[in-house]
Motif scaffolding. Structure first.
Motif, PDB file in Angstrom:
ATOM      1  N   ILE A 171     -11.721   4.434   5.726  1.00  0.00           N
ATOM      2  CA  ILE A 171     -12.666   5.537   5.524  1.00  0.00           C
ATOM      3  C   ILE A 171     -13.728   5.555   6.620  1.00  0.00           C
ATOM      4  O   ILE A 171     -14.156   6.614   7.081  1.00  0.00           O
ATOM      5  N   ARG A 172     -14.147   4.378   7.071  1.00  0.00           N
ATOM      6  CA  ARG A 172     -15.174   4.308   8.118  1.00  0.00           C
ATOM      7  C   ARG A 172     -14.645   4.760   9.476  1.00  0.00           C
ATOM      8  O   ARG A 172     -15.427   5.099  10.363  1.00  0.00           O
ATOM      9  N   ALA A 173     -13.334   4.732   9.648  1.00  0.00           N
ATOM     10  CA  ALA A 173     -12.660   5.358  10.797  1.00  0.00           C
ATOM     11  C   ALA A 173     -13.032   4.751  12.146  1.00  0.00           C
ATOM     12  O   ALA A 173     -12.915   5.416  13.181  1.00  0.00           O
ATOM     13  N   ARG A 174     -13.441   3.479  12.178  1.00  0.00           N
ATOM     14  CA  ARG A 174     -13.610   2.813  13.472  1.00  0.00           C
ATOM     15  C   ARG A 174     -12.285   2.239  13.963  1.00  0.00           C
ATOM     16  O   ARG A 174     -12.137   1.930  15.146  1.00  0.00           O
ATOM     17  N   ASN A 175     -11.342   2.066  13.029  1.00  0.00           N
ATOM     18  CA  ASN A 175     -10.048   1.484  13.368  1.00  0.00           C
ATOM     19  C   ASN A 175      -8.934   2.293  12.710  1.00  0.00           C
ATOM     20  O   ASN A 175      -9.162   3.016  11.736  1.00  0.00           O
ATOM     21  N   TYR A 176      -7.725   2.146  13.237  1.00  0.00           N
ATOM     22  CA  TYR A 176      -6.530   2.657  12.570  1.00  0.00           C
ATOM     23  C   TYR A 176      -5.970   1.524  11.714  1.00  0.00           C
ATOM     24  O   TYR A 176      -5.614   0.463  12.228  1.00  0.00           O
ATOM     25  N   VAL A 177      -5.911   1.747  10.418  1.00  0.00           N
ATOM     26  CA  VAL A 177      -5.573   0.689   9.469  1.00  0.00           C
ATOM     27  C   VAL A 177      -4.108   0.810   9.054  1.00  0.00           C
ATOM     28  O   VAL A 177      -3.643   1.890   8.669  1.00  0.00           O
ATOM     29  N   HIS A 178      -3.389  -0.313   9.118  1.00  0.00           N
ATOM     30  CA  HIS A 178      -1.998  -0.398   8.681  1.00  0.00           C
ATOM     31  C   HIS A 178      -1.897  -1.444   7.573  1.00  0.00           C
ATOM     32  O   HIS A 178      -2.625  -2.451   7.597  1.00  0.00           O
ATOM     33  N   PHE A 179      -0.982  -1.218   6.637  1.00  0.00           N
ATOM     34  CA  PHE A 179      -0.739  -2.182   5.564  1.00  0.00           C
ATOM     35  C   PHE A 179       0.761  -2.437   5.466  1.00  0.00           C
ATOM     36  O   PHE A 179       1.562  -1.489   5.410  1.00  0.00           O
ATOM     37  N   ALA A 180       1.150  -3.716   5.448  1.00  0.00           N
ATOM     38  CA  ALA A 180       2.560  -4.096   5.372  1.00  0.00           C
ATOM     39  C   ALA A 180       2.791  -4.965   4.143  1.00  0.00           C
ATOM     40  O   ALA A 180       2.059  -5.932   3.914  1.00  0.00           O
ATOM     41  N   LEU A 181       3.802  -4.616   3.371  1.00  0.00           N
ATOM     42  CA  LEU A 181       4.206  -5.408   2.200  1.00  0.00           C
ATOM     43  C   LEU A 181       5.465  -6.180   2.564  1.00  0.00           C
ATOM     44  O   LEU A 181       6.479  -5.586   2.951  1.00  0.00           O
ATOM     45  N   MET A 182       5.419  -7.508   2.412  1.00  0.00           N
ATOM     46  CA  MET A 182       6.520  -8.366   2.850  1.00  0.00           C
ATOM     47  C   MET A 182       7.045  -9.266   1.739  1.00  0.00           C
ATOM     48  O   MET A 182       7.669 -10.289   2.020  1.00  0.00           O
ATOM     49  N   GLY A 183       6.797  -8.920   0.489  1.00  0.00           N
ATOM     50  CA  GLY A 183       7.127  -9.821  -0.607  1.00  0.00           C
ATOM     51  C   GLY A 183       8.489  -9.602  -1.229  1.00  0.00           C
ATOM     52  O   GLY A 183       9.341  -8.876  -0.722  1.00  0.00           O
ATOM     53  N   ARG A 184       8.684 -10.227  -2.409  1.00  0.00           N
ATOM     54  CA  ARG A 184       9.944 -10.164  -3.132  1.00  0.00           C
ATOM     55  C   ARG A 184       9.976  -9.011  -4.133  1.00  0.00           C
ATOM     56  O   ARG A 184      11.046  -8.534  -4.499  1.00  0.00           O
ATOM     57  N   ASP A 185       8.811  -8.605  -4.616  1.00  0.00           N
ATOM     58  CA  ASP A 185       8.761  -7.644  -5.719  1.00  0.00           C
ATOM     59  C   ASP A 185       9.407  -6.323  -5.331  1.00  0.00           C
ATOM     60  O   ASP A 185       9.258  -5.839  -4.199  1.00  0.00           O
ATOM     61  N   ASP A 186      10.074  -5.711  -6.322  1.00  0.00           N
ATOM     62  CA  ASP A 186      10.831  -4.482  -6.078  1.00  0.00           C
ATOM     63  C   ASP A 186      10.017  -3.235  -6.418  1.00  0.00           C
ATOM     64  O   ASP A 186      10.568  -2.219  -6.817  1.00  0.00           O
ATOM     65  N   ILE A 187       8.696  -3.330  -6.299  1.00  0.00           N
ATOM     66  CA  ILE A 187       7.832  -2.196  -6.607  1.00  0.00           C
ATOM     67  C   ILE A 187       7.906  -1.180  -5.472  1.00  0.00           C
ATOM     68  O   ILE A 187       8.015  -1.540  -4.291  1.00  0.00           O
ATOM     69  N   SER A 188       7.872   0.084  -5.816  1.00  0.00           N
ATOM     70  CA  SER A 188       7.892   1.119  -4.773  1.00  0.00           C
ATOM     71  C   SER A 188       6.509   1.233  -4.143  1.00  0.00           C
ATOM     72  O   SER A 188       5.493   0.908  -4.754  1.00  0.00           O
ATOM     73  N   MET A 189       6.469   1.695  -2.915  1.00  0.00           N
ATOM     74  CA  MET A 189       5.197   1.821  -2.206  1.00  0.00           C
ATOM     75  C   MET A 189       4.295   2.856  -2.859  1.00  0.00           C
ATOM     76  O   MET A 189       3.070   2.704  -2.874  1.00  0.00           O
ATOM     77  N   ASP A 190       4.873   3.903  -3.421  1.00  0.00           N
ATOM     78  CA  ASP A 190       4.067   4.922  -4.099  1.00  0.00           C
ATOM     79  C   ASP A 190       3.369   4.345  -5.321  1.00  0.00           C
ATOM     80  O   ASP A 190       2.195   4.644  -5.584  1.00  0.00           O
ATOM     81  N   ILE A 191       4.087   3.525  -6.072  1.00  0.00           N
ATOM     82  CA  ILE A 191       3.471   2.902  -7.247  1.00  0.00           C
ATOM     83  C   ILE A 191       2.393   1.914  -6.815  1.00  0.00           C
ATOM     84  O   ILE A 191       1.329   1.817  -7.438  1.00  0.00           O
ATOM     85  N   LEU A 192       2.647   1.175  -5.738  1.00  0.00           N
ATOM     86  CA  LEU A 192       1.642   0.242  -5.223  1.00  0.00           C
ATOM     87  C   LEU A 192       0.357   0.978  -4.860  1.00  0.00           C
ATOM     88  O   LEU A 192      -0.750   0.515  -5.180  1.00  0.00           O
ATOM     89  N   LYS A 193       0.471   2.114  -4.213  1.00  0.00           N
ATOM     90  CA  LYS A 193      -0.716   2.895  -3.865  1.00  0.00           C
ATOM     91  C   LYS A 193      -1.418   3.401  -5.115  1.00  0.00           C
ATOM     92  O   LYS A 193      -2.648   3.334  -5.229  1.00  0.00           O
ATOM     93  N   SER A 194      -0.648   3.912  -6.053  1.00  0.00           N
ATOM     94  CA  SER A 194      -1.233   4.498  -7.257  1.00  0.00           C
ATOM     95  C   SER A 194      -1.969   3.461  -8.086  1.00  0.00           C
ATOM     96  O   SER A 194      -3.089   3.695  -8.549  1.00  0.00           O
ATOM     97  N   VAL A 195      -1.352   2.305  -8.286  1.00  0.00           N
ATOM     98  CA  VAL A 195      -1.957   1.263  -9.110  1.00  0.00           C
ATOM     99  C   VAL A 195      -3.268   0.777  -8.504  1.00  0.00           C
ATOM    100  O   VAL A 195      -4.219   0.462  -9.224  1.00  0.00           O
ATOM    101  N   ASN A 196      -3.345   0.725  -7.186  1.00  0.00           N
ATOM    102  CA  ASN A 196      -4.543   0.217  -6.516  1.00  0.00           C
ATOM    103  C   ASN A 196      -5.503   1.319  -6.087  1.00  0.00           C
ATOM    104  O   ASN A 196      -6.469   1.043  -5.361  1.00  0.00           O
ATOM    105  N   GLY A 197      -5.252   2.547  -6.518  1.00  0.00           N
ATOM    106  CA  GLY A 197      -6.179   3.638  -6.250  1.00  0.00           C
ATOM    107  C   GLY A 197      -6.305   4.014  -4.798  1.00  0.00           C
ATOM    108  O   GLY A 197      -7.390   4.401  -4.342  1.00  0.00           O
TER     109      GLY A 197
END
Length: 674
Positions: free
Chosen positions: A166-192
């Protein structure tokens, strides 16, 4: 006509038909032939058997090389990008579980076996990496990465990543590298996490992640980071170090990052509360997180064990979060009092460590005679030398100070912002960062009031409130001096002392602008700051809380000025010789302020966002408010006087080019010798 003699005389069977030798014919010869036929296969049967064996062997190797039961990887982890610019999305993605995990789904009480070690493929990673448009191909950019394998760790990192995005000083990337079979959309939704966060997500989980072994997931984490680095080039990567993260993930990521020379920032469990200032830093500052180091140095005074112990106890209580502990050097006087000896015998640094990892150094002075100001300055400056001037810095601490538990938060925050941020030309003039806000000027005869920040609205100057400020006056109570300026100070003191030895003491050196309540080396720092136009950054908070508090109850003057200061103080008790403005800091009963113990950002002006150097008030050493250009002009004028009176330069001597880390342009003594 006589009968012809038979060729095989007496063999009557030869003249018979072969009907008697068919299968089932009795007799000795028939039974033997039948037995041989039963015991030995015909040639056609041998071909059939060989064909069956080949089919069996083929099936054996086919099933052996299937991913479901491969024991060792038969090829290196592979990354499968699209084959063309308009290549379609990958076809059906294999499920992230095998037959073992399917059986476990039927029985919830059973845990899936993590025993799959097949070849690694990333079916979802290529599409997001090829879509990166944030100058990922450039080695220097504004990209930062948050990476997680555990969903709990992801939940801790995502709010921080969102705030940074939100502060926009950087371009932020997030990588999920685990075992869980959760979809990325659900991950975003659950964490707001919404679109306003501006985070680019990358699904870096391998195929068959649920059933993969720890070894396969470790290799997968390293391989995924390598691919992300190729396309994103993150300047810093954030991971969770609270204990919730997977060990194999941290091992694989750290090893690959070390190989690639990438910065890994480990965030503690309270990062979402006390460490949110990291979201205000740019990628250039964050990349120096582990590269910049700080040494602490304390110059202990004789018969002042109480002050020394109070300072060291406050150091032990400080929060160093996930940063490595600094090295600590204590300069001891010739006479060490007994309480100090006993305390130092049991003192450990870092606080929770064994002796093999101690970062404590004790130095004891040998000469028994008193030392003068020049000897004291030289001895103190010799206590530190930066191996890498751009990365090694020193925090000078007086025994009279007590530190806030959050002092290191502020120190690292301001150091990274003002020393390592991108596009910051003012860093060339930054000499040091002070933790102390003095109550008097350097002469210790006049009360000091911090300036307020002003801005121009139309033709009017508007007071915008409390702000940190830049002051030409250095500090010896609690200040961080940068390595490049420290080596310049070494050269400056060395050549100044040589000038005093070979030339009559000039007027400039006779002028003492710093009170004798401060150590003698501070006078040299002030002269260098005036000649170069350097400044020190001072903090200024909106309330009365401070990063350090100064205790004068056990005050001991510097050894080189001890007799003079004590004599002056005794004379002040005499009404005839009293000077109410003399040594004002020692008489100030309000100098002991409360220490900052709550959230750092909540106490700083502008919600913790640091202003640019050119937007802060600038003061000369004697308190005159000037612009940055004005301070530069004053520096040029003072350097001309210094070159003539101290440096031995004549009017005909050509002005020399300034060399970084040296002060040869201020002195002509070497030229005269040659």
């Amino acid at each position: 006509m006589p009968l012809l003699q038979r060729p095989f005389h007496g063999d009557e069977e030869l003249g018979k038909k072969d009907d008697d030798h068919k299968q089932g014919t009795k007799g000795h010869m028939g039974r033997a032939w039948q037995q041989r036929r039963l015991n030995g296969p015909r040639r056609s049967n041998l071909k059939k058997i060989a064909l069956v064996l080949l089919v069996i062997i083929g099936f054996y190797y086919f099933f052996k090389n299937m991913p479901t039961d491969l024991e060792q990887p038969r090829q290196r982890p592979s990354f499968i990008p699209p084959t063309g610019p308009n290549a379609p999305a990958p076809k059906s993605v294999p499920e992230r579980y095998d037959s073992v995990s399917k059986m476990a789904d039927d029985d919830a009480s059973e845990t899936p076996l993590h025993n799959f070690n097949g070849p690694i493929k990333f079916y979802q990673l290529a599409s997001t990496l090829h879509a990166v448009t944030t100058r990922g191909s450039s080695p220097i950019n504004q990209n930062v990465l948050f990476a997680a394998a555990s969903l709990k760790s992801a939940a801790s990192l995502l709010p921080i990543a969102c705030d940074m995005g939100i502060r926009a000083r950087n371009y932020v990337h997030f990588a999920l590298m685990g075992r869980d079979d959760i979809s990325m959309d659900i991950l975003k939704s659950v964490n707001g996490v919404g679109k306003d966060c501006g985070i680019t997500f990358h699904d870096a989980r391998p195929d068959f992640s649920i059933s993969s072994s720890d070894w396969r997931m470790e290799v997968s984490s390293a391989a995924a980071f390598k691919h992300i680095n190729d396309f994103v080039n993150p300047q810093a990567t954030f991971v969770d170090s609270s204990g919730e993260e997977e060990v194999w993930f941290l091992k694989g990521l750290n090893q690959r990052a070390a190989t690639l020379g990438r910065t890994i920032i480990e965030l503690p469990d309270n990062a979402g509360q006390n460490l949110m200032w990291i979201t205000l830093l740019d990628s250039s500052s964050l990349s120096a997180w582990n590269k910049a180091s700080i040494d602490f140095i304390v110059h202990a005074q004789p018969s002042a064990s109480g002050s020394l112990m109070r300072l060291l106890e406050s150091l032990k209580k400080a929060d160093f979060f996930s940063s490595s502990y600094p090295r600590l050097t204590i300069e001891l006087p010739r006479d060490i009092d007994e309480p100090s000896k006993r305390y130092l015998e049991g003192f450990k640094w870092p606080p929770k460590s064994d002796h093999s990892s101690s970062l404590l150094t004790l130095r004891h002075r040998i000469p028994q005679h008193g030392i003068n100001s020049d000897e004291s300055s030289a001895r103190f400056l010799e206590g530190f030398w930066p191996a890498n001037p751009s990365a090694n810095h020193i925090l000078v601490l007086s025994p009279q100070v007590e530190l806030s538990p959050l002092f290191y938060h502020y120190l690292k925050y301001t150091m990274l912002e003002y020393k390592y941020a991108g596009n910051n030309p003012a860093v060339e003039n930054l000499l040091s960062l002070s933790l102390d806000l003095p109550s008097t000027y350097l002469n210790d005869t006049t009360k000091f009031t911090p300036p307020v920040s002003n801005s121009t609205v139309g033709d009017n100057v508007v007071n915008t409130g409390v702000s940190p400020f830049l002051w030409q006056a250095p500090n010896s109570n609690a200040a961080l001096y940068f390595g490049d300026k420290w080596i310049e100070l070494h050269d400056f003191v060395s050549q100044s002392l040589e000038s005093q030895r070979t030339r009559p003491t000039p007027t400039t050196l006779n002028e003492k602008a710093v009170s004798k309540t401060y150590p003698s080396w501070l006078e040299h720092v002030l002269r260098l700051a005036r000649a170069r136009g350097y400044w020190t950054l001072y903090p200024n908070f909106e309330n009365e809380d401070r990063l350090v508090t100064l205790h004068n109850d056990l005050y001991q003057p510097p050894e080189e000025f001890a007799e003079e200061v004590k004599s002056d103080l005794e004379n002040e008790n005499d009404e005839l010789g009293a000077d109410p403005s003399h040594y004002l800091s020692l008489k100030n009963k309000d100098s002991e302020t409360t220490l900052l113990k709550t959230n750092l950002l909540s106490m700083m002006p502008n919600k913790g966002e640091l202003p640019k150097p050119w937007d802060m008030p600038v003061l000369t050493y004697d308190g005159e408010r000037v612009e940055v250009d004005g301070l530069h002009k004053l520096g040029l004028a003072y350097s001309e006087i210094f070159r003539r009176e101290v440096g031995g330069c004549g009017l005909d001597d050509m002005e020399k080019v300034k060399v970084e880390g040296e002060v040869g342009d201020l002195f002509c003594l070497k030229d005269q010798k040659s």
